[in-house]
Design a protein around this motif. Structure first.
Motif, PDB file in Angstrom:
ATOM      1  N   ARG A 162       2.660   4.703   0.557  1.00 37.12           N
ATOM      2  CA  ARG A 162       2.813   5.603   1.695  1.00 37.12           C
ATOM      3  C   ARG A 162       3.303   6.955   1.201  1.00 37.12           C
ATOM      4  O   ARG A 162       3.962   7.046   0.173  1.00 37.12           O
ATOM      5  CB  ARG A 162       3.808   5.041   2.718  1.00 37.12           C
ATOM      6  CG  ARG A 162       3.338   3.747   3.354  1.00 37.12           C
ATOM      7  CD  ARG A 162       4.321   3.259   4.394  1.00 37.12           C
ATOM      8  NE  ARG A 162       3.868   2.016   4.990  1.00 37.12           N
ATOM      9  CZ  ARG A 162       3.036   1.926   6.017  1.00 37.12           C
ATOM     10  NH1 ARG A 162       2.562   3.042   6.555  1.00 37.12           N
ATOM     11  NH2 ARG A 162       2.667   0.771   6.510  1.00 37.12           N
ATOM     12  N   ILE A 203      -2.452   6.256  -4.952  1.00 40.53           N
ATOM     13  CA  ILE A 203      -3.081   5.768  -3.734  1.00 40.53           C
ATOM     14  C   ILE A 203      -4.588   5.614  -3.924  1.00 40.53           C
ATOM     15  O   ILE A 203      -5.213   4.702  -3.367  1.00 40.53           O
ATOM     16  CB  ILE A 203      -2.755   6.677  -2.530  1.00 40.53           C
ATOM     17  CG1 ILE A 203      -3.096   5.943  -1.227  1.00 40.53           C
ATOM     18  CG2 ILE A 203      -3.467   8.006  -2.619  1.00 40.53           C
ATOM     19  CD1 ILE A 203      -2.551   6.619  -0.003  1.00 40.53           C
ATOM     20  N   ASP A 221      -3.272   7.446   9.426  1.00 44.07           N
ATOM     21  CA  ASP A 221      -1.906   7.931   9.200  1.00 44.07           C
ATOM     22  C   ASP A 221      -1.925   9.316   8.562  1.00 44.07           C
ATOM     23  O   ASP A 221      -1.192  10.220   8.971  1.00 44.07           O
ATOM     24  CB  ASP A 221      -1.135   6.965   8.297  1.00 44.07           C
ATOM     25  CG  ASP A 221      -0.762   5.669   9.005  1.00 44.07           C
ATOM     26  OD1 ASP A 221      -0.808   5.643  10.251  1.00 44.07           O
ATOM     27  OD2 ASP A 221      -0.446   4.687   8.309  1.00 44.07           O
ATOM     28  N   MET A 262       0.842  -1.202   0.000  1.00 44.76           N
ATOM     29  CA  MET A 262       0.000   0.000   0.000  1.00 44.76           C
ATOM     30  C   MET A 262       0.877   1.251   0.000  1.00 44.76           C
ATOM     31  O   MET A 262       1.779   1.383   0.826  1.00 44.76           O
ATOM     32  CB  MET A 262      -0.914  -0.011   1.222  1.00 44.76           C
ATOM     33  CG  MET A 262      -2.054   0.974   1.143  1.00 44.76           C
ATOM     34  SD  MET A 262      -3.159   0.777   2.564  1.00 44.76           S
ATOM     35  CE  MET A 262      -4.429   1.955   2.139  1.00 44.76           C
ATOM     36  N   THR A 313     -10.909  10.988  10.370  1.00 46.62           N
ATOM     37  CA  THR A 313     -11.082   9.551  10.107  1.00 46.62           C
ATOM     38  C   THR A 313     -12.356   9.015  10.736  1.00 46.62           C
ATOM     39  O   THR A 313     -13.021   8.128  10.177  1.00 46.62           O
ATOM     40  CB  THR A 313      -9.863   8.761  10.630  1.00 46.62           C
ATOM     41  OG1 THR A 313      -8.674   9.290  10.053  1.00 46.62           O
ATOM     42  CG2 THR A 313      -9.979   7.289  10.278  1.00 46.62           C
ATOM     43  N   VAL A 339      -6.393   1.975  -3.412  1.00 49.31           N
ATOM     44  CA  VAL A 339      -7.512   1.772  -2.482  1.00 49.31           C
ATOM     45  C   VAL A 339      -8.758   1.279  -3.221  1.00 49.31           C
ATOM     46  O   VAL A 339      -9.526   0.468  -2.692  1.00 49.31           O
ATOM     47  CB  VAL A 339      -7.784   3.067  -1.697  1.00 49.31           C
ATOM     48  CG1 VAL A 339      -9.068   2.954  -0.879  1.00 49.31           C
ATOM     49  CG2 VAL A 339      -6.612   3.386  -0.780  1.00 49.31           C
ATOM     50  N   ALA A 352      -6.998  -1.989   6.971  1.00 50.93           N
ATOM     51  CA  ALA A 352      -5.807  -1.348   6.415  1.00 50.93           C
ATOM     52  C   ALA A 352      -6.142   0.030   5.850  1.00 50.93           C
ATOM     53  O   ALA A 352      -5.351   0.975   5.988  1.00 50.93           O
ATOM     54  CB  ALA A 352      -5.197  -2.234   5.324  1.00 50.93           C
ATOM     55  N   VAL A 353      -7.303   0.162   5.227  1.00 52.57           N
ATOM     56  CA  VAL A 353      -7.711   1.475   4.705  1.00 52.57           C
ATOM     57  C   VAL A 353      -7.913   2.458   5.848  1.00 52.57           C
ATOM     58  O   VAL A 353      -7.459   3.606   5.785  1.00 52.57           O
ATOM     59  CB  VAL A 353      -8.991   1.348   3.856  1.00 52.57           C
ATOM     60  CG1 VAL A 353      -9.537   2.729   3.520  1.00 52.57           C
ATOM     61  CG2 VAL A 353      -8.719   0.569   2.577  1.00 52.57           C
ATOM     62  N   SER A 358      -1.352  15.845   2.612  1.00 57.55           N
ATOM     63  CA  SER A 358      -1.986  14.790   3.403  1.00 57.55           C
ATOM     64  C   SER A 358      -3.488  14.989   3.460  1.00 57.55           C
ATOM     65  O   SER A 358      -4.263  14.030   3.358  1.00 57.55           O
ATOM     66  CB  SER A 358      -1.398  14.769   4.816  1.00 57.55           C
ATOM     67  OG  SER A 358      -0.024  14.452   4.799  1.00 57.55           O
ATOM     68  N   ASP A 393      -6.546   2.360   8.766  1.00 55.92           N
ATOM     69  CA  ASP A 393      -5.223   2.685   9.314  1.00 55.92           C
ATOM     70  C   ASP A 393      -4.515   3.726   8.461  1.00 55.92           C
ATOM     71  O   ASP A 393      -3.850   4.630   8.980  1.00 55.92           O
ATOM     72  CB  ASP A 393      -4.360   1.425   9.408  1.00 55.92           C
ATOM     73  CG  ASP A 393      -4.813   0.489  10.519  1.00 55.92           C
ATOM     74  OD1 ASP A 393      -5.638   0.918  11.350  1.00 55.92           O
ATOM     75  OD2 ASP A 393      -4.362  -0.673  10.542  1.00 55.92           O
ATOM     76  N   ARG A 394      -4.637   3.614   7.130  1.00 59.37           N
ATOM     77  CA  ARG A 394      -3.989   4.580   6.277  1.00 59.37           C
ATOM     78  C   ARG A 394      -4.677   5.943   6.379  1.00 59.37           C
ATOM     79  O   ARG A 394      -4.025   6.989   6.352  1.00 59.37           O
ATOM     80  CB  ARG A 394      -3.987   4.094   4.821  1.00 59.37           C
ATOM     81  CG  ARG A 394      -3.265   5.031   3.840  1.00 59.37           C
ATOM     82  CD  ARG A 394      -1.872   5.442   4.338  1.00 59.37           C
ATOM     83  NE  ARG A 394      -1.125   4.352   4.899  1.00 59.37           N
ATOM     84  CZ  ARG A 394      -0.402   3.489   4.190  1.00 59.37           C
ATOM     85  NH1 ARG A 394      -0.337   3.642   2.881  1.00 59.37           N
ATOM     86  NH2 ARG A 394       0.263   2.521   4.777  1.00 59.37           N
TER      87      ARG A 394
END
Length: 632
Positions: free
Chosen positions: A186, A202, A235, A184, A338, A206, A228-229, A290, A231-232
């Motif tokens: 970063r 990205i 981040d 994935m 999030t 996804v 995992a999505v 970001s 978590d990203r």
């Protein structure tokens, strides 16, 4: 039969028009594979054929397709060590670079390799996962129909191949899930200037993760993909500091500072507030790479949730997201956006997901979890119940009662001789503040329904507030003042004026509440400042100006008798319906700066506790931007 039978050596790179049977092609490839131990150049020619980088002619494409098909029939002869160069060339190929025939043949070869030998499984899966994203040179073409068609074909091959391998190799899904998370994309420091390629990569990656989650292998890898999505997202979220959004000072509310420093003429206060809000939020975030990626990924996530709802499996996805929320987001330090994944999935199914989320939060608060987890749960519950338009006042009142019951029990355990210690009783104060915060938003809707107002009146909230632990002196002053103002106007409680202090000041007791990482500033469902994501949220969201507008309209110039009449006439168990009936336009709240937590200081817009109700259109400004507790 050597390579010269298929490919002439005149330097013209043209293929002679020979027709070969499948068996003849396989025989040729087998000989080439065997030639690694001799001086025959057939093997090197075969490797070179796989290693083309320049644009191939139609004849070369036909030759490549033919050899790929022949290799699929000879995979049993391919050895990990002897044919390392050939394997490297094959796994470096891209399904995006070739036409339909060659890419189909390549995908078939990769599946055949994975099925033929367990040693090849990881290499094959990794090659397919890398093909989630296009080569960099294809980025611009993705804006055109031809490029989109190539993308559709390449990704269709990727997923059909992954499904075939997962079906034929039992352990493949486990390996696949780990590889996807590992590969994935970063954010790199050099990409934080906002490169379009990084954002496109990205997004596409996804998209493929969600495609796996909803596809045939979703039962085996779906939960890993969703977590995992999230978590990203987290981040990216934590990579955005409040300094990127608000130029705040530790001792002053952000709008208090900006209204003092901003020079503007010709607009009224509301227009000025929106102008400042736009400057502080949208424009600041638009320059943050970001934030841009987070906004794009949240939109993809919301769209995926909508598709899950259409497929009738939203509850299944909600369970995974709730688990992920409790594991990471709940205790994340300074999560800003999030958490709106949970808000939106609840909005899509209020009766099941929406109610379940509120129950989970109140259960966590009432549990024996670590204090910071319980305080965070109280903050999330307060913000969620206050902002979720899709939750009925009955649901809000049910959860409110559990908070009140817990606080009453706590007061009973700690008698009249207890010490006023914010640190020692921080869970209690978190619960008290949640109660008051919820009622700041939802009291108006509750008291318009007689039987709900009756239930609220019977709750011993006044007993809690007058306990020697003195929550009114410890909780955030602006929440306390607004709550008491509304409670007084609704004649629900009779709290002495001696408990009130100027909202410009913050007592040492209030400052000590929550310790170093001030949980009194944590309201996680404050308006979403990400423009694209907010377009999904706003139709399900209660902005503070909605509450203030109703209250101001009801109270200005009305006598006590008129107020009583209005309360008994207007009965509605769902705040969303009452807003719709009043004709509130959600577009008025686009900038999300009319929220309770960060609004301008205006001394003329507070309640006069000793006399008549003064004008009120918004909460005081002392509640500053949300900050979650530190990680445990």
């Amino acid at each position: 039969m050597g390579m010269e039978s298929v490919h002439n050596t005149t330097g013209t790179n043209e293929v002679e028009n020979y027709d070969f049977t499948d068996s003849e092609l396989i025989y040729y490839v087998r000989n080439a594979l065997d030639s690694t131990t001799s001086d025959d150049s057939s093997y090197q020619e075969l490797v070179g054929l796989m290693h083309h980088k320049e644009r191939l002619s139609p004849d070369q494409v036909a030759l490549l397709s033919t050899c790929l098909k022949a290799l699929s029939g000879a995979v049993s002869c391919i050895d990990m060590t002897c044919h390392k160069d050939l394997l490297s060339s094959i796994f470096a190929m891209s399904l995006w670079r070739h036409g339909v025939e060659a890419s189909d043949a390549l995908a078939d070869l990769v599946v055949s390799l994975a099925v033929s030998n367990g040693k090849f499984v990881d290499l094959c899966l990794a090659m397919l996962v890398r093909n989630f994203m296009p080569p960099y040179s294809f980025m611009d073409s993705l804006k055109e129909p031809r490029g989109l068609a190539r993308k559709a074909h390449a990704l269709s091959l990727v997923h059909s191949s992954l499904e075939s391998i997962s079906r034929l190799v039992p352990l493949a899904p486990t390996r696949l899930a780990a590889l996807v998370v590992q590969e994935m994309p970063r954010i790199q420091e050099k990409e934080k200037i906002g490169q379009a390629g990084a954002l496109t990569n990205i997004r596409i990656f996804v998209e493929n993760m969600f495609r796996l989650e909803s596809g045939p292998v979703g039962a085996l890898v779906g939960s890993t993909m969703l977590m995992a999505v999230v978590d990203r997202l987290l981040d990216l979220d934590l990579d955005i500091s409040w300094d990127d959004i608000l130029k705040d000072e530790s001792s002053r509310g952000i709008f208090e500072m900006e209204l003092e420093d901003w020079e503007y003429e010709g607009e009224d206060a509301d227009d000025l507030e929106q102008i400042i809000g736009q400057s502080l939020s949208r424009k600041a975030l638009s320059r943050n790479a970001s934030a841009e990626q987070l906004d794009a990924l949240l939109v993809l996530t919301f769209e995926h949730l909508e598709s899950c709802q259409t497929q009738g499996r939203l509850n299944e996805v909600f369970s995974v997201l709730l688990q992920s929320f409790c594991r990471t987001v709940l205790n994340a330090y300074k999560s800003k956006f999030t958490q709106f994944v949970m808000f939106y999935v609840c909005a899509l199914d209020p009766e099941n997901c929406g109610v379940s989320f509120s129950k989970t939060l109140v259960d966590l608060f009432c549990s024996d979890c670590p204090p910071l987890t319980r305080m965070s749960a109280a903050a999330y519950l307060a913000s969620y119940l206050s902002r979720a338009m899709f939750l009925s006042d009955k649901v809000v009142l049910t959860n409110l009662k559990r908070l009140v019951d817990w606080c009453v029990e706590y007061c009973g355990i700690h008698g009249d001789d207890c010490d006023l210690n914010p640190e020692a009783h921080r869970i209690f104060y978190a619960g008290c503040q949640a109660i008051m915060y919820i009622l700041c938003f939802r009291m108006r809707g509750i008291i318009t329904v007689p039987w709900l107002k009756s239930q609220l009146s019977m709750m011993p909230i006044e007993t809690i507030l007058k306990h020697p632990l003195a929550p009114l002196k410890v909780c955030l002053p602006s929440v306390v003042e607004e709550f008491l103002g509304q409670a007084k106007a609704a004649r629900l409680f009779t709290v002495s004026k001696t408990f009130i202090f100027d909202d410009l000041l913050e007592s040492e007791l209030s400052r000590a509440f929550g310790g170093l990482e001030r949980l009194d500033m944590f309201f996680p469902f404050d308006p979403c400042l990400l423009k694209q994501s907010d377009s999904f949220i706003r139709q399900h969201y209660i902005y503070w100006s909605m509450v203030g507008k109703h209250y101001a309209n009801d109270e200005q110039g009305s006598s006590d008798e008129e107020e009583d009449e209005e309360i008994t006439v207007k009965g509605n168990d769902n705040m969303a319906m009452s807003y719709d009936d009043e004709g509130v336009n959600l577009d008025d709240f686009d900038l999300a700066m009319t929220k309770m937590s960060i609004t301008p200081k205006n001394h003329s817009l507070i309640y006069g506790y000793g006399g008549e109700l003064q004008e009120l259109s918004r909460m005081p400004s002392k509640i500053r931007p949300s900050m979650s507790p530190p990680e445990l």
